[in-house]
Structure formats: structure tokens, C-alpha cells
Write a protein that holds these residues in place. Structure first.
Motif, PDB file in Angstrom:
ATOM      1  N   ASN A  45       0.843  -1.177   0.000  1.00 51.60           N
ATOM      2  CA  ASN A  45       0.000   0.000   0.000  1.00 51.60           C
ATOM      3  C   ASN A  45       0.887   1.238   0.000  1.00 51.60           C
ATOM      4  N   PRO A  46       1.081   1.843  -1.150  1.00 52.13           N
ATOM      5  CA  PRO A  46       1.949   3.025  -1.194  1.00 52.13           C
ATOM      6  C   PRO A  46       1.332   4.243  -0.507  1.00 52.13           C
ATOM      7  N   PHE A  47       0.049   4.166  -0.180  1.00 54.29           N
ATOM      8  CA  PHE A  47      -0.643   5.284   0.451  1.00 54.29           C
ATOM      9  C   PHE A  47      -0.838   5.085   1.951  1.00 54.29           C
ATOM     10  N   LYS A  48      -0.159   4.112   2.508  1.00 52.95           N
ATOM     11  CA  LYS A  48      -0.294   3.805   3.931  1.00 52.95           C
ATOM     12  C   LYS A  48       0.218   4.980   4.768  1.00 52.95           C
ATOM     13  N   PRO A  49      -0.645   5.529   5.613  1.00 55.91           N
ATOM     14  CA  PRO A  49      -0.191   6.668   6.426  1.00 55.91           C
ATOM     15  C   PRO A  49       0.731   6.188   7.551  1.00 55.91           C
ATOM     16  N   PRO A  50       1.667   7.018   7.965  1.00 54.65           N
ATOM     17  CA  PRO A  50       2.543   6.635   9.076  1.00 54.65           C
ATOM     18  C   PRO A  50       1.746   6.564  10.380  1.00 54.65           C
ATOM     19  N   VAL A  51       2.182   5.692  11.278  1.00 56.43           N
ATOM     20  CA  VAL A  51       1.519   5.547  12.575  1.00 56.43           C
ATOM     21  C   VAL A  51       2.320   6.341  13.606  1.00 56.43           C
ATOM     22  N   ARG A  52       1.628   7.188  14.340  1.00 54.19           N
ATOM     23  CA  ARG A  52       2.295   8.000  15.358  1.00 54.19           C
ATOM     24  C   ARG A  52       2.840   7.123  16.477  1.00 54.19           C
ATOM     25  N   GLU A  53       3.935   7.512  17.064  1.00 55.34           N
ATOM     26  CA  GLU A  53       4.567   6.752  18.139  1.00 55.34           C
ATOM     27  C   GLU A  53       3.640   6.590  19.337  1.00 55.34           C
ATOM     28  N   GLU A  54       2.844   7.585  19.650  1.00 53.96           N
ATOM     29  CA  GLU A  54       1.931   7.473  20.797  1.00 53.96           C
ATOM     30  C   GLU A  54       0.894   6.371  20.559  1.00 53.96           C
ATOM     31  N   VAL A  55       0.461   6.192  19.324  1.00 55.04           N
ATOM     32  CA  VAL A  55      -0.486   5.127  18.992  1.00 55.04           C
ATOM     33  C   VAL A  55       0.205   3.770  19.162  1.00 55.04           C
ATOM     34  N   LYS A  56       1.444   3.668  18.712  1.00 53.11           N
ATOM     35  CA  LYS A  56       2.194   2.426  18.894  1.00 53.11           C
ATOM     36  C   LYS A  56       2.343   2.087  20.374  1.00 53.11           C
ATOM     37  N   GLN A  57       2.592   3.080  21.194  1.00 54.03           N
ATOM     38  CA  GLN A  57       2.743   2.843  22.635  1.00 54.03           C
ATOM     39  C   GLN A  57       1.434   2.355  23.260  1.00 54.03           C
ATOM     40  N   ILE A  58       0.328   2.910  22.823  1.00 59.18           N
ATOM     41  CA  ILE A  58      -0.980   2.470  23.331  1.00 59.18           C
ATOM     42  C   ILE A  58      -1.206   1.005  22.982  1.00 59.18           C
ATOM     43  N   VAL A  59      -0.920   0.644  21.750  1.00 65.83           N
ATOM     44  CA  VAL A  59      -1.089  -0.744  21.318  1.00 65.83           C
ATOM     45  C   VAL A  59      -0.174  -1.654  22.119  1.00 65.83           C
ATOM     46  N   ARG A  60       1.075  -1.264  22.302  1.00 60.84           N
ATOM     47  CA  ARG A  60       2.019  -2.082  23.083  1.00 60.84           C
ATOM     48  C   ARG A  60       1.514  -2.298  24.513  1.00 60.84           C
ATOM     49  N   ARG A  61       0.973  -1.246  25.123  1.00 64.13           N
ATOM     50  CA  ARG A  61       0.451  -1.377  26.497  1.00 64.13           C
ATOM     51  C   ARG A  61      -0.752  -2.309  26.561  1.00 64.13           C
ATOM     52  N   ASN A  62      -1.605  -2.254  25.555  1.00 65.57           N
ATOM     53  CA  ASN A  62      -2.831  -3.047  25.565  1.00 65.57           C
ATOM     54  C   ASN A  62      -2.637  -4.478  25.097  1.00 65.57           C
ATOM     55  N   PHE A  63      -1.518  -4.767  24.468  1.00 65.92           N
ATOM     56  CA  PHE A  63      -1.268  -6.103  23.935  1.00 65.92           C
ATOM     57  C   PHE A  63      -0.035  -6.739  24.574  1.00 65.92           C
ATOM     58  N   THR A  64       0.185  -6.477  25.829  1.00 59.95           N
ATOM     59  CA  THR A  64       1.407  -6.972  26.477  1.00 59.95           C
ATOM     60  C   THR A  64       1.493  -8.490  26.440  1.00 59.95           C
ATOM     61  N   ARG A  65       0.424  -9.179  26.743  1.00 59.83           N
ATOM     62  CA  ARG A  65       0.463 -10.646  26.763  1.00 59.83           C
ATOM     63  C   ARG A  65       0.468 -11.223  25.354  1.00 59.83           C
ATOM     64  N   GLU A  66      -0.190 -10.562  24.426  1.00 58.00           N
ATOM     65  CA  GLU A  66      -0.121 -10.997  23.029  1.00 58.00           C
ATOM     66  C   GLU A  66       1.317 -10.880  22.518  1.00 58.00           C
ATOM     67  N   THR A  67       1.971  -9.812  22.887  1.00 58.22           N
ATOM     68  CA  THR A  67       3.372  -9.632  22.504  1.00 58.22           C
ATOM     69  C   THR A  67       4.229 -10.706  23.149  1.00 58.22           C
ATOM     70  N   ASP A  68       3.959 -11.018  24.402  1.00 56.96           N
ATOM     71  CA  ASP A  68       4.684 -12.082  25.103  1.00 56.96           C
ATOM     72  C   ASP A  68       4.502 -13.422  24.377  1.00 56.96           C
ATOM     73  N   PHE A  69       3.287 -13.720  23.965  1.00 59.17           N
ATOM     74  CA  PHE A  69       3.021 -14.972  23.255  1.00 59.17           C
ATOM     75  C   PHE A  69       3.763 -15.004  21.920  1.00 59.17           C
ATOM     76  N   TYR A  70       3.734 -13.899  21.202  1.00 57.87           N
ATOM     77  CA  TYR A  70       4.445 -13.816  19.925  1.00 57.87           C
ATOM     78  C   TYR A  70       5.942 -14.052  20.140  1.00 57.87           C
ATOM     79  N   GLU A  71       6.523 -13.400  21.140  1.00 61.72           N
ATOM     80  CA  GLU A  71       7.954 -13.570  21.418  1.00 61.72           C
ATOM     81  C   GLU A  71       8.264 -15.010  21.817  1.00 61.72           C
ATOM     82  N   PHE A  72       7.366 -15.636  22.551  1.00 60.95           N
ATOM     83  CA  PHE A  72       7.528 -17.049  22.912  1.00 60.95           C
ATOM     84  C   PHE A  72       7.620 -17.909  21.640  1.00 60.95           C
TER      85      PHE A  72
END
Length: 130
Positions: free
Chosen positions: A86-113
């Protein structure tokens, strides 16, 4: 919500199963059951960001179905290089990334596992081949 159940499409739910413990989002019990299921029922769980490693491990662990998978992928990748771009994909703000990281902590843990397990399997293959 649908019929009282949160409809969260996530990896831990897929691997956890259908018990009530698996339904709540981002819970320790769901992730632990998902990890147990991966260890008990799956020879290989790959990750897309490490597709070459995934294919290499699959070729070795499940050769009946995946022999030559890396070569097929190399042969076909140029044909599909522009699909899902998608050449038109807008950039994601860092604050949005941080919100997602906070809300998906266990999902991230499972992925890393799963990712670490895949790399341990690759290391074991390299040790056998040495």
C-alpha cells in the motif's frame, strides 16, 4: 461483543482454544494455555517476519509436506512482490504504537515465545548438521 463474547481476533485465542479461560482479552491464563498448546500440539509455529527461518524449520521438522518450500518461495516471490503493498499507507504515530504495546502486552509475550521457540528449533537443526 457478540453473544456476550468479545470478538478479538488474536493469536493467543487461536492457540488457547474454546474454553472460557481463553475468551478474555490479554489475560495470563489464556496466554499460558496457548503456550502449552503450542508446545504440546504443534511441531512448528512460524512467524512471518522470519519467513525464511520458518520455512527452513518446516522443511526439516515436517519434510513430508514442506520439502523444497524455500525454493518454491524464492521462485514465486518475484511474481507476488507487489501484492499487499500500500503506497498510500499513512505513518503511525509513536503514541499510537505505545498504546497498542500497552494493551497487547500478553499478546506480545506470546508472539515472542513463538519466535524464540522457532529460533531454538533452528539452532537445534544447526547443531545436528554440524
Amino acid at each position: 461483543m457478540r453473544e456476550g463474547i468479545g470478538d478479538h481476533r488474536r493469536q493467543s485465542l487461536f492457540f488457547c482454544g474454546h474454553s472460557e479461560d481463553c475468551t478474555p482479552f490479554n489475560t495470563e491464563s489464556a496466554v499460558q494455555k496457548a503456550k502449552w498448546s503450542v508446545e504440546r500440539h504443534y511441531a512448528v509455529v512460524g512467524v512471518l517476519e522470519d519467513l525464511n527461518t520458518t520455512l527452513q524449520v518446516l522443511e526439516s521438522y515436517v519434510p513430508r509436506y514442506f520439502a523444497g518450500a524455500r525454493q518454491v518461495f524464492r521462485d514465486e516471490v518475484s511474481r507476488f512482490a507487489q501484492i499487499n503493498r500500500n503506497p498510500f499507507k499513512p505513518p503511525v504515530r509513536e503514541e499510537v504504537k505505545q498504546i497498542v504495546r500497552r494493551n497487547f502486552t500478553r499478546e506480545t509475550d506470546f508472539y515472542e515465545f513463538c519466535r524464540q521457540r522457532l529460533h531454538r528449533q533452528l539452532a537445534a537443526l544447526n547443531l545436528k548438521g554440524a
